[in-house]
Write an enzyme that holds these catalytic residues in place. Structure first.
Site, PDB file in Angstrom:
ATOM      1  N   GLN A 169      65.897  41.393  38.012  1.00  0.00           N
ATOM      2  CA  GLN A 169      66.694  41.749  39.201  1.00  0.00           C
ATOM      3  C   GLN A 169      65.964  42.753  40.096  1.00  0.00           C
ATOM      4  O   GLN A 169      66.336  42.926  41.258  1.00  0.00           O
ATOM      5  CB  GLN A 169      68.047  42.342  38.786  1.00  0.00           C
ATOM      6  CG  GLN A 169      68.967  41.361  38.087  1.00  0.00           C
ATOM      7  CD  GLN A 169      69.544  40.281  39.006  1.00  0.00           C
ATOM      8  OE1 GLN A 169      69.490  40.367  40.230  1.00  0.00           O
ATOM      9  NE2 GLN A 169      70.107  39.249  38.402  1.00  0.00           N
ATOM     10  N   SER A 225      61.662  36.309  36.854  1.00  0.00           N
ATOM     11  CA  SER A 225      62.257  34.983  37.002  1.00  0.00           C
ATOM     12  C   SER A 225      62.191  34.582  38.472  1.00  0.00           C
ATOM     13  O   SER A 225      62.512  35.398  39.353  1.00  0.00           O
ATOM     14  CB  SER A 225      63.719  35.027  36.538  1.00  0.00           C
ATOM     15  OG  SER A 225      64.332  33.789  36.790  1.00  0.00           O
ATOM     16  N   CYS A 276      75.674  34.419  34.307  1.00  0.00           N
ATOM     17  CA  CYS A 276      74.743  33.802  33.368  1.00  0.00           C
ATOM     18  C   CYS A 276      75.366  33.592  32.000  1.00  0.00           C
ATOM     19  O   CYS A 276      74.675  33.401  31.024  1.00  0.00           O
ATOM     20  CB  CYS A 276      73.491  34.649  33.244  1.00  0.00           C
ATOM     21  SG  CYS A 276      72.737  34.943  34.815  1.00  0.00           S
TER      22      CYS A 276
END
Ligand code: PLP
Length: 385
Positions: free
Chosen positions: A184, A204, A330
């Site tokens: 994040q 990611s 998630c």
């Protein structure tokens, strides 16, 4: 332009940037080769993959050899935590303990639980009411000589930024491997492994306007982890399997763009976050903001409406055209009590906790639309109650 729908769930995933999509397209078409093949198609694919690795490495201040592409952030986190634990078990080191914070993403938390099942002593660092770990508890945990300390750079539910530079320095001084989940943090903060002495770092692509299903683990030269999957030797045997060249190319470009725009974009998002927070407070005076006032991600705002039902709140927002999320998206879409809010001592307060997360395309008009919609939903729930 009038606003009808607003996507405020960028912490769950982000739309693919058009230029990233364009850069990926050739690798779904004429440049379809397998990077392990000797012929021209293979060489073309290998070149693209290695260039992507080089560019991603440069975007975070790493070297090419320190980047392993994975199937996403979850896999990178697992490889760091479990791979490190298993490596320590194999070596002469006494692997003993494994340290992580109470607010890690499940990708770290569940991997740590798995290691505990294999014999690790799991030490979980608590957090204060802002979601920040206390450095004294870290110092105490370091005395157990853990094989790894894993503390996320920034939290995905409330946006708290952890003091990673300080944590990394203390681990380095104690000679303990430090992993940080920067999934994040990337694009919102300056993420540079040449400035922060972490040993392992997870990324990611789909959180930074890149494609889904690809991530990376930065492994500093000299840090040992074992692979989780076994096969044909790709990614220096750490992540075998035919490489996803198109996704790697897209990830590299998305990370480069994110790094180049980070400062300006963080300032823009930060101002929008304040606008949203203040607007919501005006609409709902009893609103509780979860997370710190300072050292918080510029794009995540987590609020609790006391006395409201979480599911009704999210459905109400969806009907009003606002996409937000409850705890973390998630977790298979299910709304579960948040382990992050619980660790911060916030669950007992009850009410509907909503995470609104802004992104590259979010505008002030969208923020105002969402603010008004939020007010209407709370009003409606009050009438029904
Ligand atoms: N770590 C954090 C902090 C996240 O927010 C997420 C996704 O929400 C992940 C890891 C997992 O990443 P991926 O969806 O790429 O598996």
């Amino acid at each position: 332009m009038s606003v009808n729908f607003v996507y405020l769930d960028h912490a769950a995933t982000t739309p693919l940037r058009p230029e990233v999509r364009d850069a990926m397209m050739p690798y779904f078409a004429e440049q379809f080769g397998n990077p392990s093949s000797m012929h021209r198609w293979g060489r073309q694919a290998r070149n693209a993959l290695e260039q992507a690795r080089e560019r991603l490495a440069a975007a975070i201040g790493a070297t090419r050899r320190e980047i392993v592409f994975t199937g996403g952030g979850t896999e990178a986190d697992n490889m760091a935590v479990l791979g490190r634990w298993r490596s320590a078990c194999r070596s002469d080191e006494t692997p003993g303990a494994l340290v992580c914070s109470a607010i890690e993403h499940k990708a770290v938390g569940a991997a740590a639980q798995c290691a505990a099942g294999e014999g690790a002593e799991l030490i979980v660092l608590g957090v204060d009411e802002e979601g920040r770990i206390e450095l004294d508890s870290l110092d105490e945990a370091l005395r157990a000589r853990p094989c790894i300390v894993s503390v996320m750079w920034a939290n995905n539910e409330v946006g708290t930024i952890e003091p990673v530079a300080e944590i990394a320095a203390r681990c380095r001084e104690a000679g303990i491997v430090f992993h940080t989940d920067a999934v994040q943090a990337l694009a919102k903060l300056r993420v540079r492994v040449d400035e922060t002495p972490c040993d392992l770092l997870s990324l990611s692509a789909h959180k930074v306007a890149g494609p889904k299903g690809i991530g990376a683990l930065f492994i500093r030269e000299g840090t040992h982890v074992l692979p989780l999957v076994h096969g044909g030797g790709q990614e220096r045997d750490l992540r075998p399997g035919t490489e996803n060249v198109a996704a790697a190319v897209g990830f590299a470009l998305a990370a480069e763009l994110a790094a180049a725009e980070q400062e300006e974009e963080a300032a823009r998002l930060g101002a929008l976050r304040v606008r949203l927070r203040d607007g919501l407070r005006e609409q709902v005076p009893e609103l509780v903001v979860n997370g710190p006032a300072r050292d918080v991600l510029p794009n995540i705002l987590n609020v609790t409406v006391p006395g409201a039902d979480q599911e009704e709140m999210l459905i109400g927002l969806d009907l009003e055209g606002v996409a937000a999320s409850g705890a973390s998206a998630c977790q298979s879409g299910a709304i579960k009590p948040s382990h992050v809010l619980a660790a911060m001592g916030r669950i007992s307060e009850g009410g509907a906790s909503v995470r609104l997360s802004l992104g590259r395309n979010t505008t002030a008009a969208e923020v105002d639309f969402a603010t008004a919609a939020f007010g209407r939903v709370v009003e409606q729930l009050r009438i029904e109650a």
